[in-house]
Design a protein around this motif. Sequence first.
Motif, PDB file in Angstrom:
ATOM      1  N   MET B  62       9.589  12.182 -32.801  1.00 32.56           N
ATOM      2  CA  MET B  62       9.604  12.704 -31.440  1.00 32.56           C
ATOM      3  C   MET B  62       9.321  11.612 -30.416  1.00 32.56           C
ATOM      4  SD  MET B  62       7.756  16.382 -31.963  1.00 32.56           S
ATOM      5  CE  MET B  62       6.612  16.147 -33.297  1.00 32.56           C
ATOM      6  N   ALA B  63       8.522  10.608 -30.804  1.00 29.07           N
ATOM      7  CA  ALA B  63       8.078   9.603 -29.831  1.00 29.07           C
ATOM      8  C   ALA B  63       9.050   8.437 -29.689  1.00 29.07           C
ATOM      9  CB  ALA B  63       6.695   9.072 -30.237  1.00 29.07           C
ATOM     10  N   SER B  64       9.822   8.163 -30.752  1.00 24.67           N
ATOM     11  CA  SER B  64      10.633   6.940 -30.738  1.00 24.67           C
ATOM     12  C   SER B  64      11.612   6.904 -29.567  1.00 24.67           C
ATOM     13  CB  SER B  64      11.378   6.804 -32.060  1.00 24.67           C
ATOM     14  OG  SER B  64      12.111   7.978 -32.313  1.00 24.67           O
ATOM     15  N   GLY B  65      12.239   8.043 -29.289  1.00 26.84           N
ATOM     16  CA  GLY B  65      13.192   8.074 -28.187  1.00 26.84           C
ATOM     17  C   GLY B  65      12.506   7.795 -26.865  1.00 26.84           C
ATOM     18  N   LEU B  66      11.346   8.375 -26.700  1.00 26.96           N
ATOM     19  CA  LEU B  66      10.612   8.232 -25.442  1.00 26.96           C
ATOM     20  C   LEU B  66      10.264   6.777 -25.165  1.00 26.96           C
ATOM     21  CD1 LEU B  66       9.343  10.137 -23.273  1.00 26.96           C
ATOM     22  CD2 LEU B  66       7.187   9.767 -24.460  1.00 26.96           C
ATOM     23  N   THR B  67       9.853   6.075 -26.199  1.00 27.79           N
ATOM     24  CA  THR B  67       9.399   4.699 -25.997  1.00 27.79           C
ATOM     25  C   THR B  67      10.581   3.794 -25.653  1.00 27.79           C
ATOM     26  OG1 THR B  67       7.785   3.096 -26.778  1.00 27.79           O
ATOM     27  CG2 THR B  67       9.415   3.772 -28.374  1.00 27.79           C
ATOM     28  N   VAL B  68      11.736   4.006 -26.287  1.00 25.88           N
ATOM     29  CA  VAL B  68      12.902   3.165 -25.969  1.00 25.88           C
ATOM     30  C   VAL B  68      13.417   3.480 -24.564  1.00 25.88           C
ATOM     31  CG1 VAL B  68      15.224   2.502 -26.651  1.00 25.88           C
ATOM     32  CG2 VAL B  68      13.528   2.987 -28.389  1.00 25.88           C
ATOM     33  N   VAL B  69      13.397   4.767 -24.218  1.00 21.89           N
ATOM     34  CA  VAL B  69      13.824   5.163 -22.874  1.00 21.89           C
ATOM     35  C   VAL B  69      12.957   4.472 -21.829  1.00 21.89           C
ATOM     36  CG1 VAL B  69      13.668   7.103 -21.261  1.00 21.89           C
ATOM     37  CG2 VAL B  69      14.955   7.346 -23.376  1.00 21.89           C
ATOM     38  N   PHE B  70      11.676   4.399 -22.103  1.00 19.91           N
ATOM     39  CA  PHE B  70      10.796   3.723 -21.158  1.00 19.91           C
ATOM     40  C   PHE B  70      11.091   2.230 -21.118  1.00 19.91           C
ATOM     41  CE2 PHE B  70       7.177   1.345 -19.791  1.00 19.91           C
ATOM     42  CZ  PHE B  70       6.831   1.996 -18.625  1.00 19.91           C
ATOM     43  N   GLY B  71      11.242   1.637 -22.308  1.00 23.58           N
ATOM     44  CA  GLY B  71      11.465   0.201 -22.364  1.00 23.58           C
ATOM     45  C   GLY B  71      12.734  -0.218 -21.658  1.00 23.58           C
ATOM     46  N   LEU B  72      13.778   0.585 -21.823  1.00 26.54           N
ATOM     47  CA  LEU B  72      15.085   0.169 -21.319  1.00 26.54           C
ATOM     48  C   LEU B  72      15.204   0.331 -19.807  1.00 26.54           C
ATOM     49  CD1 LEU B  72      17.600  -0.965 -22.569  1.00 26.54           C
ATOM     50  CD2 LEU B  72      18.510   1.328 -22.783  1.00 26.54           C
ATOM     51  N   MET B  73      14.766   1.443 -19.286  1.00 23.73           N
ATOM     52  CA  MET B  73      14.996   1.686 -17.862  1.00 23.73           C
ATOM     53  C   MET B  73      13.712   1.986 -17.105  1.00 23.73           C
ATOM     54  SD  MET B  73      18.159   1.290 -17.019  1.00 23.73           S
ATOM     55  CE  MET B  73      19.024   2.289 -15.833  1.00 23.73           C
ATOM     56  N   ASP B  74      12.551   1.729 -17.732  1.00 23.87           N
ATOM     57  CA  ASP B  74      11.298   1.977 -17.032  1.00 23.87           C
ATOM     58  C   ASP B  74      11.183   3.423 -16.584  1.00 23.87           C
ATOM     59  OD1 ASP B  74       9.626  -0.075 -17.071  1.00 23.87           O
ATOM     60  OD2 ASP B  74      10.066  -0.861 -15.080  1.00 23.87           O
ATOM     61  N   VAL B  75      11.778   4.328 -17.347  1.00 22.18           N
ATOM     62  CA  VAL B  75      11.744   5.726 -16.943  1.00 22.18           C
ATOM     63  C   VAL B  75      10.614   6.440 -17.689  1.00 22.18           C
ATOM     64  CG1 VAL B  75      12.950   7.936 -17.096  1.00 22.18           C
ATOM     65  CG2 VAL B  75      14.162   5.905 -16.306  1.00 22.18           C
ATOM     66  N   ILE B  76       9.735   7.067 -16.923  1.00 25.69           N
ATOM     67  CA  ILE B  76       8.671   7.867 -17.522  1.00 25.69           C
ATOM     68  C   ILE B  76       9.178   9.301 -17.578  1.00 25.69           C
ATOM     69  CG2 ILE B  76       6.297   8.650 -17.324  1.00 25.69           C
ATOM     70  CD1 ILE B  76       5.683   6.219 -15.713  1.00 25.69           C
ATOM     71  N   ASN B  77       9.396   9.824 -18.772  1.00 22.38           N
ATOM     72  CA  ASN B  77       9.980  11.156 -18.889  1.00 22.38           C
ATOM     73  C   ASN B  77       8.947  12.167 -19.377  1.00 22.38           C
ATOM     74  OD1 ASN B  77      11.531  13.384 -19.220  1.00 22.38           O
ATOM     75  ND2 ASN B  77      12.686  12.605 -20.975  1.00 22.38           N
ATOM     76  N   LEU B 243      22.205   5.897 -20.982  1.00 25.22           N
ATOM     77  CA  LEU B 243      22.568   7.303 -21.189  1.00 25.22           C
ATOM     78  C   LEU B 243      22.668   7.597 -22.691  1.00 25.22           C
ATOM     79  CD1 LEU B 243      23.441  10.057 -20.136  1.00 25.22           C
ATOM     80  CD2 LEU B 243      25.783   9.209 -20.000  1.00 25.22           C
ATOM     81  N   MET B 244      23.272   6.669 -23.429  1.00 22.94           N
ATOM     82  CA  MET B 244      23.386   6.864 -24.883  1.00 22.94           C
ATOM     83  C   MET B 244      22.009   6.928 -25.538  1.00 22.94           C
ATOM     84  SD  MET B 244      26.509   4.289 -25.714  1.00 22.94           S
ATOM     85  CE  MET B 244      25.883   4.006 -27.343  1.00 22.94           C
ATOM     86  N   VAL B 245      21.139   5.997 -25.115  1.00 21.09           N
ATOM     87  CA  VAL B 245      19.786   5.985 -25.688  1.00 21.09           C
ATOM     88  C   VAL B 245      19.045   7.264 -25.322  1.00 21.09           C
ATOM     89  CG1 VAL B 245      17.541   4.839 -25.557  1.00 21.09           C
ATOM     90  CG2 VAL B 245      19.613   3.490 -25.795  1.00 21.09           C
ATOM     91  N   PHE B 246      19.236   7.707 -24.086  1.00 20.39           N
ATOM     92  CA  PHE B 246      18.555   8.919 -23.639  1.00 20.39           C
ATOM     93  C   PHE B 246      19.001  10.119 -24.469  1.00 20.39           C
ATOM     94  CE2 PHE B 246      17.211  12.397 -20.995  1.00 20.39           C
ATOM     95  CZ  PHE B 246      16.081  11.922 -20.362  1.00 20.39           C
ATOM     96  N   MET B 247      20.305  10.198 -24.722  1.00 22.70           N
ATOM     97  CA  MET B 247      20.814  11.310 -25.528  1.00 22.70           C
ATOM     98  C   MET B 247      20.312  11.215 -26.961  1.00 22.70           C
ATOM     99  SD  MET B 247      24.695  11.560 -24.064  1.00 22.70           S
ATOM    100  CE  MET B 247      25.222  12.841 -25.215  1.00 22.70           C
ATOM    101  N   ALA B 248      20.303   9.996 -27.517  1.00 21.49           N
ATOM    102  CA  ALA B 248      19.807   9.829 -28.882  1.00 21.49           C
ATOM    103  C   ALA B 248      18.332  10.214 -28.955  1.00 21.49           C
ATOM    104  CB  ALA B 248      20.007   8.388 -29.347  1.00 21.49           C
ATOM    105  N   GLY B 249      17.556   9.771 -27.946  1.00 21.65           N
ATOM    106  CA  GLY B 249      16.132  10.095 -27.917  1.00 21.65           C
ATOM    107  C   GLY B 249      15.909  11.600 -27.811  1.00 21.65           C
ATOM    108  N   SER B 250      16.747  12.268 -27.034  1.00 27.24           N
ATOM    109  CA  SER B 250      16.621  13.716 -26.893  1.00 27.24           C
ATOM    110  C   SER B 250      16.967  14.412 -28.206  1.00 27.24           C
ATOM    111  CB  SER B 250      17.562  14.223 -25.801  1.00 27.24           C
ATOM    112  OG  SER B 250      17.348  13.502 -24.614  1.00 27.24           O
ATOM    113  N   ALA B 251      18.006  13.927 -28.876  1.00 26.59           N
ATOM    114  CA  ALA B 251      18.394  14.514 -30.164  1.00 26.59           C
ATOM    115  C   ALA B 251      17.270  14.320 -31.184  1.00 26.59           C
ATOM    116  CB  ALA B 251      19.680  13.869 -30.669  1.00 26.59           C
ATOM    117  N   LEU B 252      16.628  13.149 -31.163  1.00 25.59           N
ATOM    118  CA  LEU B 252      15.513  12.926 -32.092  1.00 25.59           C
ATOM    119  C   LEU B 252      14.354  13.861 -31.778  1.00 25.59           C
ATOM    120  CD1 LEU B 252      15.516   9.034 -32.393  1.00 25.59           C
ATOM    121  CD2 LEU B 252      16.039  10.698 -34.176  1.00 25.59           C
ATOM    122  N   ALA B 253      14.111  14.093 -30.483  1.00 21.19           N
ATOM    123  CA  ALA B 253      13.056  15.040 -30.114  1.00 21.19           C
ATOM    124  C   ALA B 253      13.411  16.427 -30.651  1.00 21.19           C
ATOM    125  CB  ALA B 253      12.889  15.077 -28.602  1.00 21.19           C
ATOM    126  N   GLY B 254      14.693  16.792 -30.558  1.00 24.17           N
ATOM    127  CA  GLY B 254      15.138  18.074 -31.090  1.00 24.17           C
ATOM    128  C   GLY B 254      14.918  18.162 -32.589  1.00 24.17           C
TER     129      GLY B 254
END
Lengths: 241, 342
Positions: B62-77, B243-254
Amino acid sequence: MSEPLLQLSGVHTHIGPYHILQGVDLTVPKGGVSVLLGRNGAGKSTTLRTIMGLWTASSGSITFQGRDITRMETPAISRSGIAFVPENMGIFTDLTVAENMTLAATKGPIDPKRLAWIQELFPPVRTFWNSSAGTLSGGQKQMLAVSRAIVESRVLILIDEPTKGLAPAIINAMTDALKELKETDTTILLVEQNFAMASSIGDTVAVMDDGRIIHDGDMAEMVADKELQERLMGLSLEAHQ
Amino acid sequence: MSEATIKPRIEKAPLGERMIEKLPVVLVPALAMLGLIAVGNPATWLTLTVAGLAMGLMIFIMASGLTVVFGLMDVINFGHGAFISVGAFVGFTVLIWLGGWTSSPSVFLNLSAVFMAILVAMLATALMGYAFERVIVMPVYGEHLKQILVTMGGLIVAQQLIYVFWGPDEMHVARPESLQGSFVLGEAAVEKYRLVAVGIGVVLFVAMRYVLKSTRIGLLVRAGVENGEMVEALGYRVRRLFLMVFMAGSALAGLGGVMWGLYQETITAHMGQEIMVLVFIVVIIGGLGSVEGCFIGALLVGLLSNYTAFLAPKVALVSTIGLMVIILMWRPQGLYPVVKAK
Ligand SMILES: Nc1ncnc2c1ncn2[C@@H]1O[C@H](COP(=O)(O)OP(=O)(O)OP(=O)(O)O)[C@@H](O)[C@H]1O
Ligand SMILES: [Mg+2]
């Protein structure tokens, strides 16, 4: 002077509330090396970043090969044939030298002949091929940054102070490499503070101050004209202190 | 340029420093050993350790997607928990449809049902991630405060949508026949489902490492985490990559949501939000943007939670926060600080 390859007309760039470029007019002819000089904070790096689309010009226009690229996005500008070696070199330290080079090759796998030529110019790129780029010294990183920019043939290369912080021997080596690169049909726009290096390699020269171009002409003319040098460099020194 | 002018040398840190670099990896077995000493009974310890690893790996997913999303675009989700909940509800719905498969004695049919549930849940959350990124995240790039507010808003909307589609009650689904019960190893009982969770988690970690280290996309992601501008200057569109990473991260959270749901056998619209406390702890412990750090952080949190739940149930959550505090005192940027350009 041949036809212009890159032309900036009345380019203004704002960074946040600051008005940095205040009407830059700059012409880079096709072929050879154009040098951009100027004191610290004159706006040289900002000019290169604006050309790359990393800052967007608030007014004025930038044309490259007759095409307006002023509002184009950075990746598209890059793919139109302009490579960029930024002031901080932009090396991916988490990746190996090989991986840095591979990512820079956007048209396909790296051409082995070209790679051999690059490694001839910059031996550390061969020696440390499989090492993490983070372990390279400053000079070696600079060589990698330039290598990355020329991994495929480019129309124009923007290089921001490739000799910054380097030892004299390495500066000579870098100069030799750029001279060899000049022999290929790549045009170079070089930002430099080191006048000796710049004058040994430049064909044309522009001098910037306070976000404007204050002098523009042939390098040979400037090298010959001590008074002009005095005036421009003196101005630089004055503004420096 | 000759070899003579440039002395080839590799700047290696002294041995001691390099050992410290590798130290985080040692923390996991070290914690397991400490656990063995504290728990005393090897059979109980084995049960707790497997439970801890299973929990850790699910949190990692669940966490892996979140951390890459943050690293790549500095987005806190802060809306990441929504994907966990939605994934769980979609997965459970599929399991109910496939009731015949889950109650069958055939291991193959049981696993197929779980596989289908995971697949559909990941597809649904990936699509939801697409919409979330385009509608909610894209307008607020670079503005952290707005990101926090807007993604929290997205979370609330998603939770309300769960109420609309699935009603306000929690949902129960029993695990398929063959995933119930335990294996008995000597005196120790190890729940079957936990072993499956460990298996999926390990396979996923290995696959993720492979993608990040050996594929062009992975290289671009790692390069982008360090210096997105330079990746753009090389001619790649970082936003599309993101966008691809965000979708992958969301799928992993799912995926994590389905697995966690099967673990608890009960799911609520708030489950994602509740787990997010642990997920954020893990991401911070690991170092924002670091997948390796996230992996180790998740295993540490999983093990510690299970040991303390057995030894001193009241301090279970406090102990993970304590762990985070200790690690941040040692390494203020987390176990594997991500070097950012500029
Ligand atoms: N990100 C930024 N935010 C605010 N101001 C900036 C930023 N980048 C540059 N500037 C300002 O713009 C002006 C021009 O900077 P620039 O880096 O282009 O100068 P330069 O000619 O490259 O100088 P140097 O020789 O020191 O590299 C400076 O006054 C600088 O402070
Ligand atoms: Mg500069």
